[in-house]
Write an enzyme that holds these catalytic residues in place. Structure first.
Site, PDB file in Angstrom:
ATOM      1  N   TYR A  38      75.910  88.303  94.176  1.00 53.47           N
ATOM      2  CA  TYR A  38      76.783  88.581  92.969  1.00 53.47           C
ATOM      3  C   TYR A  38      76.586  89.863  92.529  1.00 53.47           C
ATOM      4  O   TYR A  38      75.907  90.507  92.601  1.00 53.47           O
ATOM      5  CB  TYR A  38      76.357  87.606  91.939  1.00 53.47           C
ATOM      6  CG  TYR A  38      74.932  87.604  91.562  1.00 53.47           C
ATOM      7  CD1 TYR A  38      74.366  88.066  90.457  1.00 53.47           C
ATOM      8  CD2 TYR A  38      73.895  86.699  92.070  1.00 53.47           C
ATOM      9  CE1 TYR A  38      73.202  87.872  90.112  1.00 53.47           C
ATOM     10  CE2 TYR A  38      72.749  86.424  91.828  1.00 53.47           C
ATOM     11  CZ  TYR A  38      72.304  87.194  90.676  1.00 53.47           C
ATOM     12  OH  TYR A  38      70.960  86.602  90.555  1.00 53.47           O
ATOM     13  N   HIS A  90      74.393  81.554  82.595  1.00 50.33           N
ATOM     14  CA  HIS A  90      74.864  81.467  83.715  1.00 50.33           C
ATOM     15  C   HIS A  90      73.501  80.937  84.743  1.00 50.33           C
ATOM     16  O   HIS A  90      72.487  81.415  84.350  1.00 50.33           O
ATOM     17  CB  HIS A  90      75.386  82.383  84.879  1.00 50.33           C
ATOM     18  CG  HIS A  90      75.549  82.375  86.346  1.00 50.33           C
ATOM     19  ND1 HIS A  90      74.566  82.992  87.275  1.00 50.33           N
ATOM     20  CD2 HIS A  90      76.286  81.321  87.091  1.00 50.33           C
ATOM     21  CE1 HIS A  90      74.948  82.338  88.261  1.00 50.33           C
ATOM     22  NE2 HIS A  90      75.785  81.442  88.245  1.00 50.33           N
ATOM     23  N   HIS A 108      70.846  82.497  82.636  1.00 51.43           N
ATOM     24  CA  HIS A 108      70.670  83.880  82.151  1.00 51.43           C
ATOM     25  C   HIS A 108      71.966  84.246  81.178  1.00 51.43           C
ATOM     26  O   HIS A 108      73.113  83.923  81.405  1.00 51.43           O
ATOM     27  CB  HIS A 108      70.797  84.885  83.362  1.00 51.43           C
ATOM     28  CG  HIS A 108      69.637  84.532  84.168  1.00 51.43           C
ATOM     29  ND1 HIS A 108      69.600  84.122  85.530  1.00 51.43           N
ATOM     30  CD2 HIS A 108      68.201  84.851  84.185  1.00 51.43           C
ATOM     31  CE1 HIS A 108      68.502  83.970  85.869  1.00 51.43           C
ATOM     32  NE2 HIS A 108      67.478  84.347  85.149  1.00 51.43           N
ATOM     33  N   GLU A 116      86.023  87.724 103.303  1.00 50.72           N
ATOM     34  CA  GLU A 116      86.177  88.493 102.198  1.00 50.72           C
ATOM     35  C   GLU A 116      85.557  87.756 101.180  1.00 50.72           C
ATOM     36  O   GLU A 116      85.924  86.587 100.741  1.00 50.72           O
ATOM     37  CB  GLU A 116      87.770  88.664 101.712  1.00 50.72           C
ATOM     38  CG  GLU A 116      88.354  89.487 102.762  1.00 50.72           C
ATOM     39  CD  GLU A 116      90.049  89.907 102.202  1.00 50.72           C
ATOM     40  OE1 GLU A 116      90.442  89.168 101.808  1.00 50.72           O
ATOM     41  OE2 GLU A 116      90.419  90.933 102.709  1.00 50.72           O
ATOM     42  N   ARG A 165      82.766  87.353 118.486  1.00 49.39           N
ATOM     43  CA  ARG A 165      81.665  87.792 118.164  1.00 49.39           C
ATOM     44  C   ARG A 165      80.845  87.239 116.901  1.00 49.39           C
ATOM     45  O   ARG A 165      79.867  87.509 116.414  1.00 49.39           O
ATOM     46  CB  ARG A 165      82.074  89.383 117.757  1.00 49.39           C
ATOM     47  CG  ARG A 165      82.749  89.899 118.787  1.00 49.39           C
ATOM     48  CD  ARG A 165      83.481  91.256 117.986  1.00 49.39           C
ATOM     49  NE  ARG A 165      84.706  90.779 117.496  1.00 49.39           N
ATOM     50  CZ  ARG A 165      85.505  91.595 116.560  1.00 49.39           C
ATOM     51  NH1 ARG A 165      85.229  92.768 116.617  1.00 49.39           N
ATOM     52  NH2 ARG A 165      86.464  90.902 116.004  1.00 49.39           N
ATOM     53  N   LYS A 223      80.241  88.333  86.337  1.00 51.35           N
ATOM     54  CA  LYS A 223      79.612  88.243  87.492  1.00 51.35           C
ATOM     55  C   LYS A 223      80.473  87.481  88.532  1.00 51.35           C
ATOM     56  O   LYS A 223      81.049  86.266  88.206  1.00 51.35           O
ATOM     57  CB  LYS A 223      78.317  87.281  87.482  1.00 51.35           C
ATOM     58  CG  LYS A 223      77.310  87.870  86.473  1.00 51.35           C
ATOM     59  CD  LYS A 223      76.089  86.833  86.649  1.00 51.35           C
ATOM     60  CE  LYS A 223      75.132  87.283  85.410  1.00 51.35           C
ATOM     61  NZ  LYS A 223      75.716  87.112  84.269  1.00 51.35           N
ATOM     62  N   ARG A 281      67.496  78.832  88.972  1.00 47.82           N
ATOM     63  CA  ARG A 281      67.776  80.282  88.348  1.00 47.82           C
ATOM     64  C   ARG A 281      68.646  80.185  87.227  1.00 47.82           C
ATOM     65  O   ARG A 281      69.764  79.851  87.164  1.00 47.82           O
ATOM     66  CB  ARG A 281      68.269  81.156  89.855  1.00 47.82           C
ATOM     67  CG  ARG A 281      67.243  81.435  90.673  1.00 47.82           C
ATOM     68  CD  ARG A 281      67.388  82.747  91.519  1.00 47.82           C
ATOM     69  NE  ARG A 281      66.615  82.773  92.569  1.00 47.82           N
ATOM     70  CZ  ARG A 281      65.475  83.537  92.609  1.00 47.82           C
ATOM     71  NH1 ARG A 281      65.296  84.359  91.396  1.00 47.82           N
ATOM     72  NH2 ARG A 281      64.705  83.733  93.814  1.00 47.82           N
TER      73      ARG A 281
END
Length: 128
Positions: free
Chosen positions: A125, A112, A56, A28, A23, A65, A53
């Site tokens: 995240y 980050h 931050h 996880e 399928r 995070k 990005r």
């Protein structure tokens, strides 16, 4: 799921596996009890190649995070901004991708950011 400790207190790398069948596959992404933090909300970003990005940083309400790449590859960098930390001012870098199945938990107090390396990059995240 394999957990790899870093030289930074509470900064953890997770290696998981994709489980395939006819399928498709599943993987996880996080197990909250392993990071010992409550993940409050989850966000997804989609970015093109060469998008940067970050960095931050949440000063008033620091966030942890847990970050994984669902599609593509990123060059991820964190900077320890915790003044009392032994690793204050030092950085950690890692490549995360849908192929290497690595995720990172970034504890509160780190700046980050990441650079997107593929044509299409989807990053998920969860934040404390």
């Amino acid at each position: 799921m394999k957990i790899i400790k870093t030289k930074f207190k509470d900064l953890l790398i997770f290696e998981s596996k994709n489980f395939y069948d006819k399928r498709g596959h599943f993987r996880e992404l996080s197990i909250q009890k392993l990071i010992k933090q409550k993940l409050i909300f989850t966000v997804v970003s989609k970015s093109k190649k060469n998008v940067l990005r970050g960095l931050h940083f949440q000063k008033k309400k620091p966030q942890g995070k847990y970050l994984s790449v669902l599609k593509g590859e990123i060059f991820d960098v964190v900077l320890d901004c915790r003044p009392k930390s032994k690793t204050f001012g030092k950085h950690f870098k890692i490549f995360l991708s849908d192929k290497n199945n690595k995720s990172i938990f970034i504890p509160p107090g780190f700046a980050h950011g990441f650079l997107c390396l593929e044509k299409e990059n989807i990053v998920v995240y969860s934040c404390t």
